[in-house]
Design a protein around this motif. Structure first.
Motif, mmCIF file in Angstrom:
data_model
loop_
_atom_site.group_PDB
_atom_site.id
_atom_site.type_symbol
_atom_site.label_atom_id
_atom_site.label_comp_id
_atom_site.label_asym_id
_atom_site.label_seq_id
_atom_site.Cartn_x
_atom_site.Cartn_y
_atom_site.Cartn_z
ATOM 1 N N MET A 15 -8.760 0.431 -5.857
ATOM 2 C CA MET A 15 -10.096 0.161 -6.389
ATOM 3 C C MET A 15 -10.050 -0.236 -7.864
ATOM 4 O O MET A 15 -11.067 -0.246 -8.548
ATOM 5 N N THR A 16 -8.859 -0.543 -8.385
ATOM 6 C CA THR A 16 -8.709 -1.094 -9.732
ATOM 7 C C THR A 16 -7.782 -2.307 -9.632
ATOM 8 O O THR A 16 -7.195 -2.574 -8.585
ATOM 9 N N HIS A 17 -7.631 -3.025 -10.753
ATOM 10 C CA HIS A 17 -6.733 -4.185 -10.774
ATOM 11 C C HIS A 17 -5.300 -3.796 -11.094
ATOM 12 O O HIS A 17 -4.411 -4.650 -11.098
ATOM 13 N N HIS A 18 -5.032 -2.515 -11.369
ATOM 14 C CA HIS A 18 -3.704 -2.092 -11.808
ATOM 15 C C HIS A 18 -2.723 -2.002 -10.638
ATOM 16 O O HIS A 18 -3.101 -1.616 -9.533
ATOM 17 N N VAL A 19 -1.466 -2.328 -10.908
ATOM 18 C CA VAL A 19 -0.395 -2.170 -9.931
ATOM 19 C C VAL A 19 0.816 -1.545 -10.617
ATOM 20 O O VAL A 19 0.950 -1.598 -11.836
ATOM 21 N N GLU A 20 1.694 -0.949 -9.819
ATOM 22 C CA GLU A 20 2.961 -0.404 -10.320
ATOM 23 C C GLU A 20 4.075 -1.317 -9.840
ATOM 24 O O GLU A 20 4.133 -1.682 -8.656
ATOM 25 N N CYS A 21 4.963 -1.712 -10.756
ATOM 26 C CA CYS A 21 6.029 -2.660 -10.434
ATOM 27 C C CYS A 21 7.392 -1.991 -10.573
ATOM 28 O O CYS A 21 7.627 -1.249 -11.525
ATOM 29 N N LEU A 22 8.298 -2.267 -9.637
ATOM 30 C CA LEU A 22 9.660 -1.765 -9.686
ATOM 31 C C LEU A 22 10.609 -2.946 -9.577
ATOM 32 O O LEU A 22 10.391 -3.851 -8.763
ATOM 33 N N GLU A 76 0.842 -1.195 0.000
ATOM 34 C CA GLU A 76 0.000 0.000 0.000
ATOM 35 C C GLU A 76 0.877 1.244 0.000
ATOM 36 O O GLU A 76 1.889 1.310 0.701
ATOM 37 N N LEU A 77 0.493 2.233 -0.773
ATOM 38 C CA LEU A 77 1.210 3.508 -0.789
ATOM 39 C C LEU A 77 0.708 4.408 0.335
ATOM 40 O O LEU A 77 -0.473 4.348 0.708
ATOM 41 N N ALA A 123 5.997 -4.316 -5.754
ATOM 42 C CA ALA A 123 4.758 -3.926 -6.431
ATOM 43 C C ALA A 123 3.931 -3.082 -5.477
ATOM 44 O O ALA A 123 3.822 -3.391 -4.288
ATOM 45 N N PHE A 124 3.335 -2.010 -6.019
ATOM 46 C CA PHE A 124 2.555 -1.078 -5.203
ATOM 47 C C PHE A 124 1.129 -0.984 -5.734
ATOM 48 O O PHE A 124 0.900 -0.963 -6.949
ATOM 49 N N ASP A 125 0.186 -0.877 -4.801
ATOM 50 C CA ASP A 125 -1.219 -0.667 -5.149
ATOM 51 C C ASP A 125 -1.393 0.821 -5.465
ATOM 52 O O ASP A 125 -1.973 1.577 -4.688
#
Length: 318
Positions: A306-313, A18-19, A300-302
């Motif tokens: 409320m969507t299925h998208h994530v940000e990956c590093l 979680e951010l 990986a960050f949410d």
């Protein structure tokens, strides 16, 4: 994890983090692009649809984002950018409708669609309705002033969180050369500048000229940073070296074979790769592995609650 397994043959457990500022998943979005229907009403495009849904009920944006937008008549077919900046100031910018060329209208099928996309990607007039149209944002104690319609992370906690990870992973050596590809206004370039020091060099490449100009103003005191307006795939093979660390934050489609192979030719010891689409991210990881890189860490960050998208590093080393 599934995309890494399928596209890069990497078995790795992934915990989505979680951010800061996420809360209950509402009120995190600081940037919003709305469509305008044929009657001049603001709304959202339906899922995979040209239909505009004019009920402004999505709970993602920060409080006050929608205020008054449904009481005004907008230019049919246009768009509205709403940005709430780091000072809490709301900027509302009306963007004129995309102009589709006669070629785009006449050409059927794929060619016509290509022409329409090209027209939509071209410059469009903007009219500032509220605020100054210049958003103020801060990361790591540094301030940026950028166009309200320019790119900045949508989640209010994302830019600082990613910059912190980049700083930890890049670990650029003093007096070395570092690259910041798809660099935007230079948030990651600023983090790299502190590591290479005044005798080092950070080269940031970004195709958006407005972002480059905004970045140059924000980083004017960092003589070791050079921001270049160009397409990464056109210039990556000619950037100065030897390069020790590379950070790249490509668009949703990823970096791709051409960029990653050129980057591998430069042989940086450390690469920090950021991706907002797990499929493109997984494909790119496979390309790095084929070039002899090791996937050291993944986070990986949410970033889009409320969507299925994530940000990956990812941190890759050689």
């Amino acid at each position: 994890a599934e995309q890494l397994r399928r596209l890069a043959s990497v078995e790795r457990e992934i915990e989505v983090e979680e951010l800061p500022g996420t809360g209950d998943g509402t009120g995190w979005r600081t940037r919003l692009r709305l469509a305008v229907d044929g009657q001049g009403r603001a709304g959202f495009h339906g899922y995979r649809s040209a239909k505009v849904i004019t009920e402004l009920l999505c709970p993602q944006p920060v409080l006050g984002t929608y205020q008054g937008l449904d009481e005004r008549d907008w230019r049919p077919g246009g768009e509205i950018q709403v940005t709430v900046d780091g000072d809490g100031t709301r900027h509302v910018v009306e963007i004129e409708p995309a102009k589709v060329s006669s070629i785009g209208r006449r050409s059927p099928g794929r060619r016509g669609a290509t022409a329409r996309r090209a027209a939509q990607a071209g410059p469009r007039r903007e009219h500032v309705v509220e605020g100054s149209g210049r958003a103020v944002e801060r990361v790591g104690g540094r301030e940026w002033e950028l166009s309200a319609t320019g790119f900045w992370q949508s989640h209010r906690g994302a830019a600082q969180a990613y910059s912190t990870v980049v700083g930890q992973w890049a670990d650029a050596a003093p007096d070395s050369i570092a690259w910041d590809l798809y660099g935007g206004v230079g948030v990651f370039a600023a983090a790299l500048a502190g590591q290479v020091g005044p005798s080092g060099e950070v080269v940031s490449v970004e195709s958006g000229r407005g972002a480059v100009e905004d970045g140059r103003r924000a980083l004017a005191d960092l003589g070791q940073v050079r921001l270049r307006a160009a397409r990464v795939e056109k210039v990556v093979g000619e950037l100065p070296g030897p390069v020790g660390a590379v950070v790249l934050d490509p668009p949703r489609s990823g970096a791709g074979r051409e960029v990653i192979e050129a980057l591998a030719q430069a042989s940086p010891a450390r690469v920090v790769h950021i991706g907002c689409d797990p499929a493109a991210f997984g494909r790119d990881m496979g390309l790095y592995l084929a070039q002899g890189y090791r996937l050291e860490q993944v986070r990986a960050f949410d970033a889009f609650p409320m969507t299925h998208h994530v940000e990956c590093l990812a941190l890759l080393t050689r």
